[in-house]
Design an enzyme around this catalytic site. Structure first.
Site, PDB file in Angstrom:
ATOM      1  CB  VAL A 284      14.823 -15.053 -25.297  1.00 12.79           C
ATOM      2  CG1 VAL A 284      16.076 -14.375 -24.871  1.00 12.79           C
ATOM      3  CG2 VAL A 284      14.589 -16.418 -24.581  1.00 12.79           C
ATOM      4  CB  ALA A 285      13.845 -11.382 -29.072  1.00 12.63           C
ATOM      5  CD  GLU A 289      15.874 -11.520 -21.777  1.00 11.03           C
ATOM      6  OE1 GLU A 289      15.282 -12.668 -22.376  1.00 11.03           O
ATOM      7  OE2 GLU A 289      15.801 -10.457 -22.317  1.00 11.03           O
ATOM      8  CG  ASP A 331       0.565  13.247  14.225  1.00 11.17           C
ATOM      9  OD1 ASP A 331      -0.770  13.494  14.410  1.00 11.17           O
ATOM     10  OD2 ASP A 331       1.258  12.736  14.893  1.00 11.17           O
ATOM     11  CG  ASP A 634       4.864  11.221  16.357  1.00  7.83           C
ATOM     12  OD1 ASP A 634       3.686  11.033  16.363  1.00  7.83           O
ATOM     13  OD2 ASP A 634       5.706  12.289  16.860  1.00  7.83           O
ATOM     14  CG  ASP A 638       0.383   8.760  13.835  1.00  6.69           C
ATOM     15  OD1 ASP A 638      -1.031   9.159  13.668  1.00  6.69           O
ATOM     16  OD2 ASP A 638       1.027   9.208  14.371  1.00  6.69           O
ATOM     17  CG  ASN A 700      14.145  -6.437 -25.200  1.00  8.54           C
ATOM     18  OD1 ASN A 700      14.672  -5.184 -24.595  1.00  8.54           O
ATOM     19  ND2 ASN A 700      14.433  -7.661 -24.973  1.00  8.54           N
ATOM     20  CD  GLU A 703      17.544  -8.051 -28.456  1.00  4.88           C
ATOM     21  OE1 GLU A 703      16.512  -8.683 -27.810  1.00  4.88           O
ATOM     22  OE2 GLU A 703      18.403  -7.419 -27.829  1.00  4.88           O
ATOM     23  CG  ASN A 728      17.659  -9.239 -24.173  1.00  6.00           C
ATOM     24  OD1 ASN A 728      17.959  -8.285 -25.263  1.00  6.00           O
ATOM     25  ND2 ASN A 728      16.677  -9.874 -24.436  1.00  6.00           N
ATOM     26  CB  THR A 731      24.297  -4.248 -25.898  1.00  5.89           C
ATOM     27  OG1 THR A 731      23.406  -5.274 -26.083  1.00  5.89           O
ATOM     28  CG2 THR A 731      25.564  -5.011 -26.335  1.00  5.89           C
ATOM     29  CG  ASP A 732      19.367  -4.606 -24.035  1.00  3.41           C
ATOM     30  OD1 ASP A 732      20.165  -4.236 -25.017  1.00  3.41           O
ATOM     31  OD2 ASP A 732      18.351  -5.496 -24.157  1.00  3.41           O
TER      32      ASP A 732
END
Length: 895
Positions: A284-285, A289, A331, A634, A638, A700, A703, A728, A731-732
């Site tokens: 997880v650290a 995420e 074009d 257009d 194309d 990370n 952590e 995560n 604060t992230d």
């Protein structure tokens, strides 16, 4: 009944086609034949493309290694009984998936747009009678009756034509209608030169005719294009590829760290279950995420900004792709030009008159934007003849009221500007009869009453009109047209054509009765020069592209000379233009192309006479050479290349729905300059992504090091998995998202494009991540040890001190993301109001995590006391101070 489609029907005579289709031009097919052929060949419909279901779009959001790793961590947490932790990870996954799902819900519906072409009725001759049927009931051998305003509903071999002209821009991209005739054409003729054919999806602009159905449904030219659209594979966007590579690295890093930690812990005598839980905590650290969430939200914000600037993005990752673009394949018609024919000048005997200040090539030295026929009798008659000899109608002067051939509309427009309106001219010269355009002589004529005499007005191909004239209108009236003068006129015509202008010859005959020979005894009045002018802002936009290191290559169905002239007017190329014909590339396998041919393609500035499948080949060749390719267009023709390109750009006003839904971006204002604005935004977004990835990864890494080093040296676990997940997501994520909203600097479009293979994180950035992560780790473990020893706090309270130190240090770490060249106080981070808002929000959430009893109990954060709070606050400032010192000493740079 025929057993197969006629091969190259454009090269066969009408008689041969009738024989091969076993039909009858006068009576058409019988009802029995129709039923049998409908059973054999099927309805005249395009195959429907399988569209992505809502579930498939949602499932796509979870297709990434970071997502898979988090899902595995959630499963492991659930199996170990950590339901709260597993639930929190699942919430993260669902949040990211929901954001991506709702921003990408619009799926490609190109084939449904193509299907609408067939939902009309058409007139045929069956059982000897004319009748109206649904277009999907057409079968090979049907005789179709055509007139102005009709949409062609199958591929037809023209069997009868009377002044028949067809707008084929939907297929070829060219705005000038093509004159159709019964005569067979060369077997190798390209699509735009098959004058004996009328193709499904095109429109009759003038005249009447009949045609034999030689192909229906997917066997038609537009059917082949729909196959190309379905077969064209969308390339993964550069950002997707970079994030995927980063994700794979994180997965391996996570596995190695988790395995080492678990192994060391077991060797030190820790319980196996406890070590597995610690391994999950490390996983997880190690995984940011917030990265998928922040990347998605940052791209969505960029998409909304672009929409306000008339660039509508249909896929999030395309926002960043624009910033990585190295070449634009554009074009011509409707993209670089206005898709509107305009009179730009007249070639008269002894005088050239320019009427436009732009788009006139080199033959005119200047001129007024409004003609003054009163200054010159020759100009007066040139304008009159052009306005009289026409079937077009300006209507109320706006697009919706205009009808007819674009060149004839241009002649009426210039006459109207000169004060010689069509109504006034018809009062002075009432029309007696019209001689429709005759392909054999390449001219048309109208006969008018001129007092007690007749006026014959003629226009047509310059060489045809010059050859038919016996005199030329000079300053003092008609004068003989001898061979030398005739050759001089032909040379003037050729020179103008080489400058990319389209020309019509104008002639007249006055004072004689109408003898039924309109092209005899003509007086040459002059040549009128027209072009589809380059948009005013295109040259400036192309200069901006060049300054940004992005090449612009023009693709068109025009002949090479015309294409080169338009390219020069638009400012394409640097010095001598490299012009190649499309047939040179047609049919080439991009995987087996020779080095000589590859270099010739990659160095070209213009490709003329380009077929739809050739555009696909060109996109592939540039992509395989390492380019990030943007393709503009257009028309239906194309769509396949738009889908194949890294960034397909369709026109919003003039573009077909097929092109718009195959593209990644639609320009609502059709301005080429909008591409440059969107490109700048794309570059800014990538720079911002780099900043927040460095920020997230440094957080990370800290952590991981905090948990890993604590285990390695035998300390109690300073952070719990749920606490790491909270950090995560709080604060992230919010500071990272704030970094993603930066507006960039003024130099972003003066730098060359990034190397498409360049990773998001290069060596200097990995080094910065390591340094900042280490500084935060030292501060956090230092505070944790001081809380245990100096403050003599209980292990649970010391965990709270470590949590607060890490959380605050990560918040202050956002200021380490500044440009090292900027000042310590006044820089791009401190000027970002979103950063300050994110800090206030995060401080509030961290306060709740510690101060709200229910949340503190869930996270395992007992109150650490005033001394613990002071220790955490002081320790959290150390990484900021040392980080700023590192930036000042190393001058990390933006790279």
């Amino acid at each position: 009944m025929p057993q197969s489609w006629p091969e190259k029907p454009h090269a066969l005579s009408v008689t041969d086609v009738v024989a091969r289709l076993e039909t009858d031009l006068k009576a058409g097919l019988s009802s029995g034949d129709v039923r049998q052929r409908l059973k054999t060949y099927g309805p005249n419909q395009l195959r429907r493309q399988q569209t992505r279901s809502v579930f498939a779009i949602f499932a796509h959001q979870f297709n990434g290694v970071i997502v898979w790793l988090l899902a595995a961590a959630a499963l492991m947490s659930f199996l170990l009984g950590d339901v709260a932790e597993a639930g929190a990870i699942i919430v993260v996954l669902v949040l990211n998936g929901a954001i991506g799902f709702f921003t990408e819900l619009k799926a490609a519906r190109s084939m449904e747009a193509l299907m609408r072409i067939a939902q009309i009725r058409t007139r045929v001759r069956r059982d000897g009678q004319a009748r109206s049927i649904d277009a999907h009931e057409l079968v090979p051998g049907d005789v179709v009756v055509l007139e102005a305003g009709d949409v062609v509903t199958a591929d037809l071999r023209i069997s009868k034509a009377a002044n028949l002209q067809v707008d084929e821009s939907v297929l070829t991209g060219e705005s000038v209608p093509v004159v159709k005739a019964e005569a067979a054409t060369d077997g190798e003729a390209v699509l735009g030169d098959r004058t004996s054919m009328a193709f499904k999806g095109t429109a009759i602009t003038q005249g009447t005719g009949e045609g034999l159905v030689v192909a229906t449904g997917m066997a038609t030219e537009i059917g082949r294009i729909s196959d190309l659209v379905q077969g064209a594979q969308s390339e993964a966007a550069p950002l997707e590829r970079r994030l995927d590579r980063l994700g794979h690295r994180l997965v391996w890093l996570t596995f190695v760290l988790a395995a080492l930690t678990i192994g060391v812990g077991i060797l030190r005598g820790h319980e196996v279950v406890a070590m597995i839980q610690t391994g999950v905590a490390l996983a997880v650290a190690a995984v940011p995420e917030g990265l998928p969430v922040v990347a998605t939200l940052s791209l969505a914000r960029g998409m909304w900004r672009m929409a306000r600037r008339n660039a509508v993005i249909t896929r999030l990752s395309s926002v960043e792709t624009l910033g990585a673009t190295t070449v634009i394949l554009t074009d011509k018609t409707g993209t670089l030009t206005e898709n509107r024919m305009t009179v730009v000048g007249y070639l008269l005997e002894g005088r050239d008159i320019g009427l436009a200040a732009r788009g006139t090539g080199q033959i005119f030295t200047g001129g007024d934007t409004r003609p003054d026929p009163g200054e010159d009798d020759r100009l007066d008659w040139a304008i009159r003849i052009g306005a009289l000899c026409t079937n077009a109608d300006l209507g109320d002067g706006v697009d919706e009221g205009r009808a007819g051939d674009p060149m004839e509309l241009a002649l009426l427009q210039v006459a109207d500007q000169a004060g010689l309106s069509r109504l006034a001219l018809e009062r002075d010269f009432p029309e007696i009869r019209e001689h429709a355009f005759d392909p054999s002589v390449r001219m048309m004529a109208t006969v008018h009453k001129d007092g007690d005499h007749c006026l014959v007005a003629v226009k047509g191909a310059p060489e045809a009109v010059i050859d038919s004239a016996v005199s030329v209108l000079g300053p003092d009236g008609p004068q003989p047209l001898d061979d030398a003068v005739r050759r001089a006129w032909q040379e003037r015509s050729s020179k103008a054509a080489r400058e990319g202008l389209r020309l019509l010859g104008l002639a007249m005959r006055r004072g004689q009765a109408d003898d039924g020979r309109p092209y005899a005894g003509l007086t040459l009045v002059g040549l009128v020069c027209l072009n589809d002018p380059v948009r005013e802002d295109v040259p400036r936009a192309i200069r901006s592209s060049r300054a940004a290191g992005v090449r612009v290559v023009m693709l068109t169905g025009d002949h090479a000379g015309t294409a080169a002239a338009i390219a020069r007017q638009a400012g394409i190329g640097d010095g001598d233009l490299g012009v190649n014909e499309g047939h040179m590339v047609a049919g080439i396998d991009p995987d087996a192309i020779s080095e000589e041919m590859r270099q010739r393609v990659l160095s070209a500035d213009v490709f003329a006479r380009v077929a739809p499948e050739t555009k696909l080949v060109l996109v592939s060749i540039f992509q395989k050479a390492g380019h990030v390719v943007a393709m503009t267009g257009d028309g239906v023709n194309d769509a396949p290349a738009l889908k194949k390109a890294d960034i397909g750009i369709a026109m919003g006003r003039r573009g077909t729905q097929v092109a718009q839904e195959a593209a990644h971006m639609v320009l609502r204002d059709d301005r080429f300059a909008t591409i440059i604005s969107a490109m700048r935004q794309g570059r800014v977004i990538f720079d911002n992504i780099r900043k927040f990835v460095v920020y997230l990864m440094s957080c990370n890494v800290s952590e991981v090091l905090v948990v890993g080093l604590a285990i390695g040296i035998g300390l109690p676990l300073p952070l719990l998995p749920l606490q790491i997940l909270f950090l995560n997501l709080v604060t992230d994520v919010f500071p990272a998202f704030a970094l993603g909203l930066g507006r960039g600097d003024g130099e972003v479009m003066r730098r060359p494009p990034r190397n498409p293979k360049e990773p998001i994180l290069d060596r200097p950035r990995w080094r910065l991540i390591a340094v900042l992560g280490a500084l935060i780790t030292i501060a956090t473990l230092g505070a944790f040890l001081l809380a245990l020893t100096w403050l003599a706090l209980a292990p649970a309270a010391a965990v709270t001190v470590a949590f607060l130190t890490l959380a605050l240090a990560q918040l202050w770490n956002v200021f380490n993301m500044r440009d090292p060249d900027a000042g310590l106080i006044g820089n791009d981070v401190t000027r970002n109001a979103y950063v300050w808002g994110a800090l206030v929000l995060c401080l509030g959430l961290i306060g709740l995590a510690v101060g709200l009893p229910s949340l503190a109990d869930l996270l395992g954060l007992p109150w650490p006391g005033p001394q613990g709070l002071a220790l955490a606050a002081a320790a959290s400032l150390v990484p900021l101070l040392l980080g700023q010192t590192w930036l000042a000493l190393t001058g990390h740079g933006k790279g």
